[in-house]
Design an enzyme around this catalytic site. Structure first.
Site, short mmCIF file in Angstrom:
data_model
loop_
_atom_site.label_atom_id
_atom_site.label_comp_id
_atom_site.label_asym_id
_atom_site.label_seq_id
_atom_site.Cartn_x
_atom_site.Cartn_y
_atom_site.Cartn_z
N GLY A 131 4.68 -0.47 6.62
CA GLY A 131 4.80 0.47 7.72
C GLY A 131 4.22 0.00 9.04
CB THR A 183 5.11 -4.69 5.27
OG1 THR A 183 4.95 -5.21 6.59
CG2 THR A 183 3.94 -5.13 4.43
#
Length: 609
Positions: free
Chosen positions: A514, A428
């Protein structure tokens, strides 16, 4: 849309004496930061000069000056070229939203493993003139033809993650383009076509492969199997393009030119949309269900941000379909009942409280949180002060809960909902922007696991976000809130954040990639800044710790052996793991200057003027 309430006076500087410094020292550090960061040896913001010196660009990304100060505008993003592209828009008189488009498009190009127009995003936009925050939901949706048992094998067991994630079956309708167009129509100052210029130039002229991109390409087991991706990212012998290779992506340049001229209609109702549907339905592995109607029906949605007091601040984040905002605010509400000021950021007692608050919040997340358009999420009850006080009362200072059970928030009627689990992956990206007028963006975007579904079309990769649904839709005990359903948005952990002081002034923008660890990364980052008075760069440089209602996870190789031993004595099951966050933060100081910080674990930089 939400207006930040006014409150009692609060002196931010009283919680961080280091911030109370004169303009001379600030100017000194600004100049120092310019020498350490890319491109500050000139003031033109010329992307061509960065393309001519990519090696120095990566070297400066790894340097991470301790303090990056700017008086007016700032961008913090996961790649120096993306940061510079956003800053260039601001220098042209663009808004934070103009800069956000430029940053996201360049990130798609230079870190294709993490985010892009083939994926989804959540965006918080702060309008300084009105004091309003707007939330934009660009999360992917499940195709109409999908079945709730899509991720179960013939025996009714959950398929392995990569068996489900690779190919067309895991691709949801991408939402980034619709989100960007919707937000730009409301808050853009530059023409739509202008914000595409930096990414188009980089796609055509090329950029240098960084060590991070090279490493991820080399390690990936599946991307080579997609013919278009193999031709773009690998040499004939199948090895990844070496560090420093000039990488051009003419197919992506063509896609961007089409979008800049025709808008999101090309993506959702035009030729590009047809190509996406064909790529999914004829994927080299696991052909999927996406249809032209699925694309044509997609809508980016505006959702009111979630805001809750935390001590003397007001913390705002995003509501479902991401679990990030509710879970973060729950954990902060639990920690608010504890006096953290007697400890230090890394002492065992502080780490104990952080992990225990995480257990309780993640327990509720697994039971109650999903797409609120499909599930009645008891958000008011989950964030009610008396409920969080009751949850906090379960904590003891020297004994871990182990595995916490979900609570029963007010307003929640007894039902057959059961806990569900999804496998949020950590690929991400997050960036933050503040413009000349005080407007701000905090945006988290993703294509789910690294390189998404490993299906390429138009020079970009498609997401595998449907694997963020629970693989098991139900058991004999009941239904899972985050089960697969047609048109539904899978639960996310993305947690873009804005923090305001008691007078309603914006003082902090942050967020991180994460996977499901995002919430803990942001939680501890806020605690270190708000409770312990650390500056953002110092806060994010500390090792990570947290619990997702399982083991207490500690960042490997960061000298936490003594803390782990102390926690084990209190009943924690500890586990060391790599924890590659990508926190990006802008703090607005009392004198109006901007203090930026980029996570040293990745290639990002903070830059401003």
């Amino acid at each position: 849309m939400i207006r930040i309430d006014q409150g009692r006076d609060f002196d931010w500087g009283s919680h961080s004496p280091k911030r109370d410094m004169c303009w001379f020292r600030g100017f000194f550090f600004l100049i120092l930061g310019c020498f350490l960061l890319i491109g500050c040896d000139h003031d033109s913001g010329d992307l061509d000069r960065q393309r001519a010196a990519p090696e120095s660009a990566h070297k400066s990304a790894a340097t991470h000056a301790d303090r990056v100060l700017a008086p007016l505008r700032m961008v913090v993003a996961a790649n120096p070229l993306a940061t510079e592209a956003g800053l260039d828009m601001l220098r042209q008189g663009g808004s934070a939203m103009d800069a956000a488009l430029a940053v996201q498009l360049v990130l798609n190009l230079v870190e294709p493993q993490s985010s892009g127009i083939g994926g989804g995003a959540f965006l918080l936009y702060y309008d300084a003139a009105t004091g309003n925050i707007e939330g934009y939901d660009g999360r992917e949706t499940a195709p109409a033809a999908i079945e709730p048992t899509v991720f179960l094998d013939a025996e009714g067991q959950a398929r392995s993650f990569y068996d489900a994630a690779i190919g067309g079956i895991s691709v949801g309708v991408p939402g980034v383009v619709a989100l960007l167009e919707k937000a730009h129509q409301r808050h853009g100052r530059l023409p739509w076509s202008a914000v595409f210029a930096p990414a188009i130039a980089l796609a055509e002229d090329g950029f240098r492969v960084t060590p991070r991109l090279n490493s991820l390409l080399e390690q990936d087991r599946f991307l080579r199997d997609d013919p278009k991706a193999r031709a773009l990212y690998y040499r004939p012998d199948g090895t990844a393009l070496p560090v420093g290779t000039l990488l051009r992506n003419p197919a992506f340049a063509q896609t961007l030119r089409g979008l800049s001229a025709q808008g999101a209609g090309l993506f959702y109702r035009g030729d590009l949309g047809d190509s996406i549907v064909t790529a999914v339905r004829t994927a080299w592995r696991n052909p999927g269900f996406l249809s032209r109607r699925d694309l044509a029906d997609y809508q980016a949605k505006m959702r009111p941000p979630l805001c809750r007091p935390y001590r003397v601040w007001r913390v705002c984040s995003f509501p479902p379909p991401t679990s990030g905002g509710v879970t973060l605010l729950q954990a902060l509400g639990i920690l608010e009942t504890i006096d953290l000021s007697t400890g230090t950021p890394l002492d065992p007692q502080t780490l104990h409280w952080l992990s225990e608050a995480g257990r309780l919040a993640y327990a509720d997340r697994d039971r109650y949180l999903a797409d609120s358009d499909f599930v009645a999420v008891p958000m008011d009850g989950l964030l009610a002060e008396h409920y969080l006080q009751d949850r906090a009362a379960l904590l003891v200072p020297d004994r871990s809960l182990g595995r916490a059970r979900p609570g029963q928030p007010p307003g929640w009627e007894a039902s057959s909902l059961i806990d569900g689990q999804s496998m949020d992956q950590p690929s991400t990206s997050h960036f933050v922007i503040r413009d000349d007028w005080g407007n701000a963006v905090s945006l988290t975007s993703s294509i789910e696991s690294a390189f998404g579904a490993r299906v390429m079309v138009g020079g970009f990769l498609l997401n595998n976000q449907l694997t963020d649904f629970s693989f098991y839709p139900a058991t004999q005990s009941g239904l899972v809130a985050n089960r697969v359903e047609p048109g539904k948005r899978p639960r996310s952990s993305m947690t873009p954040v804005m923090v305001f002081d008691s007078e309603g002034r914006l003082v902090l923008l942050t967020g991180s990639p994460g996977g499901s660890r995002i919430i803990n990364y942001v939680l501890e980052h806020l605690v270190r800044i708000l409770d312990f008075g650390l500056e953002p760069q110092a806060a994010m440089a500390l090792p990570h710790i947290g619990s997702r209602n399982g083991p207490t996870e500690l960042e490997a190789g960061r000298g936490l052996d003594n803390q782990a031993a102390a926690l084990a004595d209190w009943g924690h099951e500890t586990r060391f793991s790599p924890m590659t966050s990508g926190l990006h933060t802008i703090q607005i100081l009392p004198d109006g200057r901007l203090l930026g910080a980029a996570d040293p674990r990745r290639e990002g930089v903070a830059r401003g003027d």
